[in-house]
Enzyme design. Structure first.
Site, PDB file in Angstrom:
ATOM      1  CG  HIS A 289      -0.208  -7.406   5.090  1.00  0.00           C
ATOM      2  ND1 HIS A 289       0.000  -7.184   6.438  1.00  0.00           N
ATOM      3  CD2 HIS A 289       0.224  -6.292   4.462  1.00  0.00           C
ATOM      4  CE1 HIS A 289       0.534  -5.998   6.615  1.00  0.00           C
ATOM      5  NE2 HIS A 289       0.684  -5.432   5.431  1.00  0.00           N
TER       6      HIS A 289
ATOM      7  CB  ALA B 131      -0.934  -0.007   1.205  1.00  0.00           C
TER       8      ALA B 131
ATOM      9  CG  ASN C 148      -2.589   3.158  11.053  1.00  0.00           C
ATOM     10  OD1 ASN C 148      -2.969   4.300  10.780  1.00  0.00           O
ATOM     11  ND2 ASN C 148      -1.351   2.899  11.427  1.00  0.00           N
TER      12      ASN C 148
ATOM     13  CD  GLN D 258      -5.650  -1.070   9.530  1.00  0.00           C
ATOM     14  OE1 GLN D 258      -6.385  -1.922  10.010  1.00  0.00           O
ATOM     15  NE2 GLN D 258      -4.331  -1.202   9.540  1.00  0.00           N
TER      16      GLN D 258
ATOM     17  CB  CYS E  83       4.519   1.642   9.934  1.00  0.00           C
ATOM     18  SG  CYS E  83       3.435   0.664   8.894  1.00  0.00           S
TER      19      CYS E  83
END
Length: 359
Positions: free
Chosen positions: A188, A72, A142, A170, A305
């Protein structure tokens, strides 16, 4: 181990794994071909890619095309950088966007943040600078799960002659994704494989390639993996078929989680929110110690992240939390394969460890 970190990644769906295995055959098989080769095996692999593309597209609005990317983050960069020559230079993005949007906007320049309120929500009537050519607001955050009014933002962008980019990582596969000019998604986060994402682009919108070479995807170069595409497509197909069932299951988990963590403070709005995301805090909590003492439970202190960066969450700061408050927050994520029993056991371990700290 108990997995409660669904915002970081989701377990691979059995249907996705099965679809992928077919396209991983070695020398004795016939399913390893390059999908861009013109021979029979190549055409078979290409057909698998196109079936997957149709399945992913079925989760997104009509009137656009799906471009497969590596993830993404790449999709966001293609959208923001690829559209730059074809729009006004100004960029407005919400204060709680993923770093893929925030950092790219700042790198491109002429960028401003759209503030959020104490519940983590944006106001589609917020003032925007003259010359704003791109507005970026994510569908579901997220870190705190808030659902943004993206349909209103899309309409605002249209009225202002700007493009609208929606990070739907999300949201896709969990709820309907409203119309936009560009939508970034990831496999994923919907029980597909890692290593593949997609950018949905509205028909008629011109973008410049950012990865040059063979331009196998038209706007993106590189040999596609039929296995990853097939896994993505299968995950999308299952998500579409199970959307209502999954949402009902998550509502049951949310209700129980709120009971189990009743002594904690919720970060962000309770509604509108994706209820598979429980971001909570507790005064005096040492989160690093909590995670060390709860090694059987997989949960998060924030975005995967940003883990290990040592930086305070920009999302929690944006909703008005102090640095001290933000550092007492944890994120618990659950979904399709989480059982009530797993949630109860995980919550019990976290609660016991927090109480042992005196928090």
């Amino acid at each position: 181990m108990i997995y409660l970190d669904y915002q970081a990644t989701t377990p691979l769906a059995p249907e996705a794994r099965e679809a992928m295995l077919r396209w991983l055959d070695g020398p004795e098989g016939t399913a390893f071909a390059n999908p861009h080769s013109p021979h029979r095996m190549g055409r078979q692999a290409a057909a698998a890619v196109e079936i997957a593309r149709e399945r992913v597209a079925a989760l997104l609005p009509p009137g656009g095309r799906v471009i497969f990317t590596g993830n993404a983050c790449e999709a966001v960069n293609l959208a923001m950088r690829g559209s730059a020559p074809h729009r006004a230079p100004g960029i407005a993005f919400s204060a709680i966007e993923h770093p893929a949007v925030r950092d790219t906007a700042r790198a491109l320049g002429n960028a401003v943040e759209i503030p959020v309120d104490g519940e983590g929500l944006t106001d589609p009537a917020a003032a925007l600078p003259e010359g704003t050519g791109l507005i970026a607001v994510m569908a579901v955050n997220n870190e705190i799960g808030t659902i943004q009014p993206v349909a209103e933002w899309s309409e605002r962008a249209r009225r202002n002659g700007a493009l609208f980019l929606c990070d739907a990582v999300q949201a896709c596969g969990k709820m309907d994704v409203p119309a936009a000019d560009m939508i970034a998604i990831s496999a994923h986060k919907m029980h597909g494989p890692k290593g593949i994402g997609a950018l949905w682009v509205r028909d008629g919108l011109e973008l410049d390639p950012q990865v040059t070479g063979g331009l196998q995807e038209g706007l993106r170069s590189g040999t596609l993996s039929p296995a990853l595409c097939a896994g993505f497509g299968a995950a999308a197909q299952v998500a579409k078929a199970r959307m209502e069932e999954d949402a009902a299951h998550i509502e049951r988990l949310w209700t129980r989680a709120r009971e189990l963590f009743s002594g904690w403070t919720l970060n962000g709005a309770a509604d509108p929110r994706w209820h598979g995301n429980l971001n909570i805090r507790r005064e005096g909590l040492d989160v690093a110690r909590l995670m060390s003492e709860c090694r059987e439970v997989m949960f998060s202190a924030g975005s995967a992240c940003a883990s290990g960066s040592g930086k305070t969450s920009h999302v929690l700061k944006a909703i008005g939390l102090s640095e001290a408050q933000a550092k007492t927050a944890i994120r618990i994520g659950f979904g399709r394969y989480t059982t009530i029993e797993q949630l109860e056991r995980g919550a019990g371990l976290i609660e016991a460890a927090a109480e042992a700290q005196g928090a």
